[in-house]
Design an enzyme around this catalytic site. Sequence first.
Site, PDB file in Angstrom:
ATOM      1  N   GLY A   1       1.153  -6.843   8.963  1.00  0.00           N
ATOM      2  CA  GLY A   1       1.349  -5.551   9.610  1.00  0.00           C
ATOM      3  C   GLY A   1       2.844  -5.270   9.637  1.00  0.00           C
ATOM      4  N   ALA A   2       3.223  -4.063   9.179  1.00  0.00           N
ATOM      5  CA  ALA A   2       4.635  -3.780   8.918  1.00  0.00           C
ATOM      6  C   ALA A   2       5.573  -4.089  10.103  1.00  0.00           C
ATOM      7  CB  ALA A   2       4.791  -2.335   8.442  1.00  0.00           C
TER       8      ALA A   2
ATOM      9  N   ARG B   1       7.511 -10.480   1.317  1.00  0.00           N
ATOM     10  CA  ARG B   1       6.578  -9.389   0.971  1.00  0.00           C
ATOM     11  C   ARG B   1       7.419  -8.153   0.655  1.00  0.00           C
ATOM     12  NH1 ARG B   1       1.361  -8.488   4.546  1.00  0.00           N
ATOM     13  NH2 ARG B   1       0.573  -7.725   2.548  1.00  0.00           N
TER      14      ARG B   1
ATOM     15  N   GLN C   1      -8.939  -6.803   7.146  1.00  0.00           N
ATOM     16  CA  GLN C   1      -8.189  -6.582   8.396  1.00  0.00           C
ATOM     17  C   GLN C   1      -8.995  -5.726   9.384  1.00  0.00           C
ATOM     18  OE1 GLN C   1      -6.902  -6.311   5.342  1.00  0.00           O
ATOM     19  NE2 GLN C   1      -4.726  -6.789   5.265  1.00  0.00           N
TER      20      GLN C   1
ATOM     21  N   ASP D   1       3.217   1.341   5.832  1.00  0.00           N
ATOM     22  CA  ASP D   1       4.157   0.266   5.489  1.00  0.00           C
ATOM     23  C   ASP D   1       5.494   0.806   5.020  1.00  0.00           C
ATOM     24  OD1 ASP D   1       1.372  -1.033   5.259  1.00  0.00           O
ATOM     25  OD2 ASP D   1       2.820  -2.673   5.402  1.00  0.00           O
TER      26      ASP D   1
ATOM     27  N   LYS E   1      -2.207   0.290   3.505  1.00  0.00           N
ATOM     28  CA  LYS E   1      -3.215  -0.630   2.957  1.00  0.00           C
ATOM     29  C   LYS E   1      -4.061   0.020   1.873  1.00  0.00           C
ATOM     30  CE  LYS E   1      -3.586  -4.022   3.566  1.00  0.00           C
ATOM     31  NZ  LYS E   1      -2.928  -4.947   2.593  1.00  0.00           N
TER      32      LYS E   1
HETATM   33  O1  MRU Z   1      -1.270  -6.365   4.232  1.00  0.00           O
HETATM   34  P1  MRU Z   1      -1.106  -6.040   5.690  1.00  0.00           P
HETATM   35  O2  MRU Z   1      -2.237  -6.497   6.536  1.00  0.00           O
HETATM   36  O3  MRU Z   1       0.241  -6.478   6.207  1.00  0.00           O
HETATM   37  O4  MRU Z   1      -1.121  -4.461   5.716  1.00  0.00           O
HETATM   38  C1  MRU Z   1      -1.041  -3.797   6.941  1.00  0.00           C
HETATM   39  C2  MRU Z   1      -1.149  -2.328   6.834  1.00  0.00           C
HETATM   40  O5  MRU Z   1      -1.316  -1.769   5.779  1.00  0.00           O
HETATM   41  C3  MRU Z   1      -0.944  -1.571   8.115  1.00  0.00           C
HETATM   42  O6  MRU Z   1      -1.705  -0.419   8.127  1.00  0.00           O
HETATM   43  C4  MRU Z   1       0.537  -1.198   8.243  1.00  0.00           C
HETATM   44  O7  MRU Z   1       1.347  -2.321   8.021  1.00  0.00           O
HETATM   45  C5  MRU Z   1       0.849  -0.606   9.553  1.00  0.00           C
HETATM   46  S1  MRU Z   1       0.736  -1.772  10.858  1.00  0.00           S
HETATM   47  C6  MRU Z   1       1.183  -0.988  12.296  1.00  0.00           C
END
Ligand code: MRU
Length: 340
Positions: free
Chosen positions: A45-46, A87, A192, A233, A244
């Site tokens: 999550g970002a 990442r 997720q 992100d 995502k």
């Molecule tokens: O691959 P992830 O689980 O890190 O991806 C997360 C997402 O795409 C979330 O929607 C995004 O990071 C926003 S989290 C507040």
Amino acid sequence: MRPVVWAQDRARLIDQTLLPTREVWVECTTPQEMARAIKSMQVRGAPAIGISAAYGMALAALQGAQLPADELKASLEEARQILAASRPTAVNLFWALEEMAKVWQRLDESAEIVPALVERALEIAREDEEMCRQIGAHGAQLVPAGSRILTHCNAGALATGDYGTALGVVRAAHAQGKVSLVWVDETRPFLQGARLTAWELLQEGIPARLICDNMAGHFMQRGQIDLAVVGADRITNKGDVANKIGTYTVATLCKAHQIPFYVAAPYSTIDTSLQDGSQIPIEERAAQELTVLNGQRLAPEGIEVANPAFDVTPSNLVTAIITERGVFYPPFDFSKVLGS
Ligand code: MRU
């Protein structure tokens, strides 16, 4: 629910690869361990990645506390590179590393640098939680009474300092009695939605219903979804949104059914250096995320696999972007608001 916490000289994080069946906390004492936790998505999550990267730099500072300042700074630079390589898509990671670099670059003594880096990391975590609450308050105003809300992936407390961005909007609207149901996209391949968003919403007693990603269109067609809200992100200057994988499909379906599609994110997610979504680096993850589930093979050995972790939703599909500074509508031009 804070997914990452600082404990004196280490960071503790809830292993999100094991949720919801096991609640295991793991410890990181070095930037290398933190980079591995980010890469393996024990923390994801970002905003949570940004906070973790900041803690990773605090760990690097503690490791090098006895070094003279020039050697400490060299080791901090090395740690920064290691964390930056974990990442590529969430800009919050690079934003947090830059915030930490500003601290050590303006100080001359190791004895000042180390506590200042720990303090800045803690501050980044506190600020994130506060921003999520503001995002929730702004976003809740867009939610009509009785709403049935679709969300994709997990942009909840687990993905942030606490409270969440998209789920922050849901939480605030629910507190105002305006949420009748949250539709939870399963979010293949990492699940997720099924594992994390479903867990968070159940814990809080917010009415939620899990669906496969390919069911959303069906329920929109039947008039059972009133709006969608997702996290992000990276958001470009003109409002293209990386989130995502599958988010673009949701946005396209919303457009086809004239359903509002909202993006909720803190300003640290906005990358004004990029104009167009095609410039956003998209992480490609391991084939096994698709071909194997819980140790069980789903697809034949030898099949070629594509596994981009994110997609880009063009700004013309976005109804509004909800930030802690308020709600922005198209046409977006964030450098005017935030500076470049
Ligand atoms: O691959 P992830 O689980 O890190 O991806 C997360 C997402 O795409 C979330 O929607 C995004 O990071 C926003 S989290 C507040």
